[in-house]
Scaffold this motif. Sequence first.
Motif, PDB file in Angstrom:
ATOM      1  N   GLY A   1       2.859   3.208  18.861  1.00 10.01           N
ATOM      2  CA  GLY A   1       1.478   3.152  18.303  1.00 10.01           C
ATOM      3  C   GLY A   1       1.207   3.205  16.647  1.00 10.01           C
ATOM      4  O   GLY A   1       0.012   3.552  16.257  1.00 10.01           O
ATOM      5  N   VAL A   2       2.346   2.763  15.856  1.00  6.09           N
ATOM      6  CA  VAL A   2       2.244   3.026  14.470  1.00  6.09           C
ATOM      7  C   VAL A   2       2.470   1.470  13.966  1.00  6.09           C
ATOM      8  O   VAL A   2       3.703   1.023  14.293  1.00  6.09           O
ATOM      9  CB  VAL A   2       3.482   3.973  13.885  1.00  6.09           C
ATOM     10  N   HIS A   3       1.746   1.229  12.946  1.00  2.79           N
ATOM     11  CA  HIS A   3       1.964  -0.143  12.434  1.00  2.79           C
ATOM     12  C   HIS A   3       2.929   0.037  11.161  1.00  2.79           C
ATOM     13  O   HIS A   3       2.513   0.676  10.142  1.00  2.79           O
ATOM     14  CB  HIS A   3       0.381  -0.643  11.883  1.00  2.79           C
ATOM     15  N   PRO A   4       3.990  -0.732  11.277  1.00  5.23           N
ATOM     16  CA  PRO A   4       5.043  -0.463  10.155  1.00  5.23           C
ATOM     17  C   PRO A   4       4.759  -1.497   8.887  1.00  5.23           C
ATOM     18  O   PRO A   4       4.354  -2.583   9.229  1.00  5.23           O
ATOM     19  CB  PRO A   4       6.131  -0.990  10.361  1.00  5.23           C
ATOM     20  N   LEU A   5       4.668  -1.051   7.796  1.00 10.93           N
ATOM     21  CA  LEU A   5       4.508  -1.900   6.470  1.00 10.93           C
ATOM     22  C   LEU A   5       5.528  -1.693   5.545  1.00 10.93           C
ATOM     23  O   LEU A   5       5.874  -0.923   5.134  1.00 10.93           O
ATOM     24  CB  LEU A   5       2.980  -1.446   5.842  1.00 10.93           C
ATOM     25  N   LYS A   6       6.328  -2.802   5.317  1.00  7.82           N
ATOM     26  CA  LYS A   6       7.329  -2.912   4.358  1.00  7.82           C
ATOM     27  C   LYS A   6       6.957  -2.877   3.074  1.00  7.82           C
ATOM     28  O   LYS A   6       6.110  -4.081   2.858  1.00  7.82           O
ATOM     29  CB  LYS A   6       8.341  -4.134   4.876  1.00  7.82           C
ATOM     30  N   LYS A   7       7.383  -2.450   2.122  1.00  6.01           N
ATOM     31  CA  LYS A   7       7.149  -2.542   0.524  1.00  6.01           C
ATOM     32  C   LYS A   7       8.447  -2.125   0.111  1.00  6.01           C
ATOM     33  O   LYS A   7       8.853  -1.029  -0.444  1.00  6.01           O
ATOM     34  CB  LYS A   7       6.058  -1.341   0.029  1.00  6.01           C
ATOM     35  N   PRO A   8       9.274  -3.368  -0.286  1.00  2.83           N
ATOM     36  CA  PRO A   8      10.855  -3.261  -0.670  1.00  2.83           C
ATOM     37  C   PRO A   8      10.867  -2.603  -2.131  1.00  2.83           C
ATOM     38  O   PRO A   8      11.855  -1.733  -2.212  1.00  2.83           O
ATOM     39  CB  PRO A   8      11.147  -4.767  -0.584  1.00  2.83           C
ATOM     40  N   LYS A   9      10.019  -2.622  -2.922  1.00  3.99           N
ATOM     41  CA  LYS A   9      10.357  -2.106  -4.244  1.00  3.99           C
ATOM     42  C   LYS A   9       9.750  -0.728  -4.063  1.00  3.99           C
ATOM     43  O   LYS A   9       9.887   0.188  -5.261  1.00  3.99           O
ATOM     44  CB  LYS A   9       9.276  -2.802  -5.156  1.00  3.99           C
ATOM     45  N   GLY A  10       9.125  -0.271  -3.243  1.00  2.74           N
ATOM     46  CA  GLY A  10       8.655   1.060  -3.025  1.00  2.74           C
ATOM     47  C   GLY A  10       7.720   1.499  -4.228  1.00  2.74           C
ATOM     48  O   GLY A  10       7.049   0.709  -4.435  1.00  2.74           O
ATOM     49  N   GLY A  11       7.670   2.805  -4.874  1.00  2.00           N
ATOM     50  CA  GLY A  11       6.796   2.999  -5.915  1.00  2.00           C
ATOM     51  C   GLY A  11       6.024   4.631  -5.396  1.00  2.00           C
ATOM     52  O   GLY A  11       6.353   5.092  -4.547  1.00  2.00           O
ATOM     53  N   ALA A  12       5.155   4.886  -6.456  1.00  2.00           N
ATOM     54  CA  ALA A  12       4.358   6.095  -6.205  1.00  2.00           C
ATOM     55  C   ALA A  12       3.695   6.132  -5.176  1.00  2.00           C
ATOM     56  O   ALA A  12       2.743   5.029  -4.888  1.00  2.00           O
ATOM     57  CB  ALA A  12       3.519   6.485  -7.498  1.00  2.00           C
ATOM     58  N   ALA A  13       3.521   7.179  -4.365  1.00  2.00           N
ATOM     59  CA  ALA A  13       2.514   7.408  -3.022  1.00  2.00           C
ATOM     60  C   ALA A  13       1.133   7.161  -3.406  1.00  2.00           C
ATOM     61  O   ALA A  13       0.495   6.371  -2.868  1.00  2.00           O
ATOM     62  CB  ALA A  13       2.858   8.328  -2.474  1.00  2.00           C
ATOM     63  N   SER A  14       0.781   7.611  -4.625  1.00  2.00           N
ATOM     64  CA  SER A  14      -0.638   7.655  -5.065  1.00  2.00           C
ATOM     65  C   SER A  14      -1.007   6.175  -5.133  1.00  2.00           C
ATOM     66  O   SER A  14      -2.378   5.758  -5.012  1.00  2.00           O
ATOM     67  CB  SER A  14      -0.692   8.292  -6.452  1.00  2.00           C
ATOM     68  N   GLU A  15      -0.385   5.420  -5.982  1.00  6.75           N
ATOM     69  CA  GLU A  15      -0.445   4.163  -6.275  1.00  6.75           C
ATOM     70  C   GLU A  15      -0.587   3.048  -4.874  1.00  6.75           C
ATOM     71  O   GLU A  15      -1.414   2.308  -4.546  1.00  6.75           O
ATOM     72  CB  GLU A  15       0.561   3.185  -7.033  1.00  6.75           C
ATOM     73  N   ILE A  16       0.168   3.415  -4.052  1.00  4.02           N
ATOM     74  CA  ILE A  16       0.385   2.563  -2.579  1.00  4.02           C
ATOM     75  C   ILE A  16      -0.907   3.114  -1.791  1.00  4.02           C
ATOM     76  O   ILE A  16      -1.563   2.156  -1.328  1.00  4.02           O
ATOM     77  CB  ILE A  16       1.733   2.890  -2.019  1.00  4.02           C
ATOM     78  N   LEU A  17      -1.179   4.044  -1.814  1.00  4.26           N
ATOM     79  CA  LEU A  17      -2.400   5.127  -0.923  1.00  4.26           C
ATOM     80  C   LEU A  17      -3.545   4.218  -1.683  1.00  4.26           C
ATOM     81  O   LEU A  17      -4.638   4.134  -0.970  1.00  4.26           O
ATOM     82  CB  LEU A  17      -2.105   6.099  -0.844  1.00  4.26           C
ATOM     83  N   GLY A  18      -3.747   4.149  -2.912  1.00  7.29           N
ATOM     84  CA  GLY A  18      -4.716   3.856  -3.770  1.00  7.29           C
ATOM     85  C   GLY A  18      -5.182   2.436  -3.285  1.00  7.29           C
ATOM     86  O   GLY A  18      -6.343   1.868  -3.222  1.00  7.29           O
ATOM     87  N   GLU A  19      -4.002   1.544  -3.320  1.00  5.92           N
ATOM     88  CA  GLU A  19      -4.413   0.204  -2.852  1.00  5.92           C
ATOM     89  C   GLU A  19      -4.779   0.037  -1.439  1.00  5.92           C
ATOM     90  O   GLU A  19      -5.959  -0.787  -1.338  1.00  5.92           O
ATOM     91  CB  GLU A  19      -3.219  -0.605  -3.038  1.00  5.92           C
ATOM     92  N   LEU A  20      -4.256   0.966  -0.494  1.00 11.38           N
ATOM     93  CA  LEU A  20      -4.963   0.802   0.661  1.00 11.38           C
ATOM     94  C   LEU A  20      -6.254   1.401   0.908  1.00 11.38           C
ATOM     95  O   LEU A  20      -7.222   0.741   1.533  1.00 11.38           O
ATOM     96  CB  LEU A  20      -3.973   1.622   1.455  1.00 11.38           C
ATOM     97  N   GLN A  21      -6.503   2.247   0.177  1.00 14.62           N
ATOM     98  CA  GLN A  21      -7.976   3.001   0.309  1.00 14.62           C
ATOM     99  C   GLN A  21      -8.952   1.899  -0.477  1.00 14.62           C
ATOM    100  O   GLN A  21      -9.882   1.897   0.241  1.00 14.62           O
ATOM    101  CB  GLN A  21      -8.034   4.208  -0.749  1.00 14.62           C
ATOM    102  N   ALA A  22      -8.594   1.047  -1.350  1.00 10.28           N
ATOM    103  CA  ALA A  22      -9.570   0.056  -1.883  1.00 10.28           C
ATOM    104  C   ALA A  22      -9.705  -0.798  -0.785  1.00 10.28           C
ATOM    105  O   ALA A  22     -10.886  -1.610  -0.758  1.00 10.28           O
ATOM    106  CB  ALA A  22      -8.980  -0.524  -2.920  1.00 10.28           C
ATOM    107  N   ALA A  23      -8.993  -1.213   0.329  1.00  9.48           N
ATOM    108  CA  ALA A  23      -8.990  -1.924   1.267  1.00  9.48           C
ATOM    109  C   ALA A  23      -9.877  -1.725   2.393  1.00  9.48           C
ATOM    110  O   ALA A  23     -10.355  -2.305   3.219  1.00  9.48           O
ATOM    111  CB  ALA A  23      -7.854  -2.633   1.907  1.00  9.48           C
TER     112      ALA A  23
END
Length: 242
Positions: free
Chosen positions: A189-211
């Motif tokens: 029941g979990v949706h996987p999202l690949k982000k090969p370059k990785g990065g700071a969790a705060s930045e990745i979550l910030g992008e998701l939050q904006a959406a």
Amino acid sequence: MSAPPIASREAALRIALAARTLDGLDVRALVGALSDKYDLPLTESKLASITVEDLRSILAGGHAEENCVVGVSNEALKDAVRFLWGENVTNSELPVIESYVDGDMPGSIRVAIANNKGENLDGHFGSCERFLIYQLSASAIKLIAIRSALDADAAEDKNKARAEVIADCDLVFIQSIGGPAAAKVVRAGVHPLKKPKGGAASEILGELQAALSSPPPWLARVMGVQPSSLSRFAEALDGEDA
């Protein structure tokens, strides 16, 4: 080559600090004592399950049933257990968990991030040391749990066991994931999202939050809301019905 007795840098740090608290007990001696009770490798979640009485019994060894005096005070035992749990660990690489109770953030989603060090997306699904678990809404981001992934590696189906670690999440960010593993994540029941370059969790979550305020169709399905791209059609249908 045999696997190391301690699963992660964080677990090693906790054991070292606990040993120092126990009147300077040799770290190797403490690792040996813990290894007699817990299957190797020693993981963060195994250390987090240890109680004061467990530690007293472990240090007493074969004389535990005779109420052997360990040789350290009860307060020292408590302090050592707190270190094993990860509390007040100086120089810990891990971020601080925030207080959260289910229902605190209406309309939020739960997101896992594959992690090895710091507060970063820097792990592959099948080999990361842990998952950072966040609760995410349009107005807030909270780290609500840190879950070891290494205990799952002893399971017959490692990928299924790792998927179960994050089964209460809506999304998981990973640097990479194989097809069979992805299928088991989706089945959980979990949706996987690949982000090969990785990065700071705060930045990745910030992008998701904006959406979140205007989610694309795939995210709207995860959130259980109507995609913003379809809202104008829904409004037109409502007008016709009126």
